[in-house]
Scaffold this motif. Structure first.
Motif, short mmCIF file in Angstrom:
data_model
loop_
_atom_site.label_atom_id
_atom_site.label_comp_id
_atom_site.label_asym_id
_atom_site.label_seq_id
_atom_site.Cartn_x
_atom_site.Cartn_y
_atom_site.Cartn_z
N GLN A 1 -5.12 -6.39 1.88
CA GLN A 1 -5.34 -5.32 0.90
C GLN A 1 -5.85 -5.89 -0.42
OE1 GLN A 1 -1.35 -3.53 0.98
NE2 GLN A 1 -2.31 -1.54 1.38
N ASP B 1 -2.57 3.88 3.31
CA ASP B 1 -1.54 3.76 2.27
C ASP B 1 -0.97 5.13 1.89
OD1 ASP B 1 -0.52 1.40 0.57
OD2 ASP B 1 -0.78 3.00 -0.91
N MET C 1 -8.25 2.10 4.73
CA MET C 1 -7.06 1.46 4.17
C MET C 1 -6.44 2.30 3.05
SD MET C 1 -8.43 -2.48 4.18
CE MET C 1 -6.97 -3.18 3.40
N THR D 1 -1.24 -0.48 -3.67
CA THR D 1 -0.41 0.19 -2.69
C THR D 1 0.74 0.90 -3.38
OG1 THR D 1 1.01 -0.09 -0.75
CG2 THR D 1 0.91 -1.93 -2.30
#
Length: 469
Positions: free
Chosen positions: A112, A387, A383, A119
């Motif tokens: 990430q 999250d 991604m 996040t």
């Protein structure tokens, strides 16, 4: 490929040892910190031949809470840059895959950060984001030929000391050491079952809106670690029931261990600069009846949803490898090949490319983390949605276990079908790729199928969600 310190004149030594089973050697090393085992299992051909066992690293690189440490000392540089400088340069002996170098893992959060993504999930403070040992020798087991070598680099005195350590290990390794039975552990999912299904529905809405083509939605199951449970013992129990071509055991200090039965290669890089990745997308259960089992495999190869899911990840990995590939070298020599594993059938493809001159394994890792098969396409947007929709931090799950040798060759696996043990708990995880054709109930059942073998090691066959009856 570029290698640091090419003028280094390290001597490489190889010493053949009597055959020992990897499980017996692991049992004799129980409790040893910084033990690394890359453990092929199942069918020997074509990817299940070698097992690599290392101990007592000369350096340890760890990232915790975003901060990098080498041998316990805080560093200003990033982990991959440090790793490039620490891996020595030496030729690997002919016929052997490894003779020392780096073995470790990078977790999903590490990937990430490579994409400059934040996040909303708090990490487990007991878990590591990155942990790699630099090993000056390795025990190499050839399962096909039933031969074993101690291979390493350094001075004659260094290797003499390593041979003494190896012979001590051989004396302690008892042939046929029984696999210990595991204490019962009850696992609870990080969200109610209906929440997982809702996440699949929301993912389909994002796909329908044109945000993404595919996204991988996962869940974690947590159980309390029984007092006194040895990670090595738990791994031996896992490998006995879930043999996999990319199994791995990593004990990174006293309170963290990764126990993997991964079926999936991430990226390999050979000394000629050929990169290969073998993404898995598409799953179906095995059947004890051979006729039904063959029919299930054939149905999987023709399943529209599963093939579409696999093809999108093939395209993503073509793009990821293409960032560092010679023009015109990217190819797909295998597409939609059904491979049989202990508990499931998988749909597997292969993408191949040739690395541009002036680049190395560190560059390949930086360009490709985290694996596309466990994120989605396009990767960056997938991604972000992961999250938003998932209920907890992935941690090591969906990261990468890797090795890089002194010759610059690398192999790596996706961290799936994996248990993570910290001081207080055990974590298992599973998930699946979501496309516009996904059905929430079917996706939930597939996730349960994938995690079942992990939980069954500890006698939990229910796979409850926290909201299930």
């Amino acid at each position: 490929m570029t290698r640091s310190d090419p003028s280094s004149a390290l001597s490489v030594h190889v010493h053949e040892l009597p055959w020992r089973d990897a499980g017996d050697l692991l049992a004799a090393l129980e409790g040893e910190p910084w033990l690394a085992c890359l453990d092929s299992g199942g069918d020997i051909a074509p990817r299940g031949r070698w097992t690599i066992l290392c101990r007592d690293p000369v350096h340890r690189v760890v990232v915790r809470a975003g901060q990098c440490f080498v041998d316990g000392c805080e560093q200003a540089a990033g982990a991959l840059e440090i790793l490039r400088d620490l891996i020595p340069t030496f030729p690997c002996p002919d016929g052997l895959p490894f003779a020392g170098g780096a073995i470790g893992f990078a977790d999903y959060r590490f990937g990430q950060q490579a994409h400059d993504l934040s996040t909303r999930h708090e990490p487990d403070p007991q878990q590591l984001e990155f942990a790699v040992g630099i090993y000056d020798c390795a025990v190499i087991l050839d399962r096909r030929e039933r031969r074993v070598w101690l291979a390493g680099y350094g001075t004659s005195d260094t290797m003499a000391r390593r041979r003494v350590q190896a012979m001590d290990l051989w004396d302690r390794a008892v042939a046929g050491t029984p696999v210990p039975s595991m204490p019962p552990v009850r696992f609870v999912m990080d969200c109610p079952a209906d929440d997982y299904r809702h996440a699949v529905t929301r993912a389909r809405e994002y796909i329908a809106a044109g945000d993404i083509f595919q996204v991988n939605i996962t869940a974690r199951m947590y159980g309390a670690r029984p007092p006194g449970l040895s990670p090595v013992a738990a791994y031996r129990a896992l490998r006995a029931t879930s043999a996999a071509p990319f199994g791995a055991f990593l004990s990174c200090g006293a309170d963290f261990a990764l126990l993997s039965a991964s079926p999936e290669r991430f990226v390999s890089l050979d000394v000629q600069g050929i990169m290969r990745t073998r993404p898995i997308k598409g799953t179906a259960p095995r059947d004890p009846d051979p006729v039904r089992d063959r029919q299930i495999a054939e149905d999987l190869s023709l399943d529209e949803k599963e093939c579409a899911e696999n093809l999108m990840i093939v395209d993503l990995m073509r793009n990821d490898l293409g960032q560092l590939a010679r023009i015109g070298s990217v190819s797909v020599p295998e597409l939609f090949n059904v491979e049989r594993f202990t508990h499931v059938h998988h749909l597997v493809s292969e993408v191949r490319a040739i690395l541009l001159p002036g680049h190395d394994a560190i560059d390949v890792l930086r360009a490709t983390l985290p694996p596309g098969s466990v994120t989605g396409a396009p990767k960056h947007r997938a991604m972000q949605i992961i999250d938003e929709l998932e209920h907890s931090s992935r941690g090591p799950y969906c990261g990468v276990v890797f090795r890089i040798g002194g010759d610059g060759a690398m192999d790596s696996s996706v961290i799936i079908r994996t248990l993570v043990m910290t001081r207080e708990r055990i974590c298992a995880a599973a998930g699946g790729g979501i496309t516009i054709l996904s059905d929430p109930d079917r996706e939930y059942d597939e996730m349960r199928l994938k995690v079942a073998a992990l939980l069954a090691v500890f006698g939990d066959t229910t796979q409850r969600g926290s909201g299930d009856d």
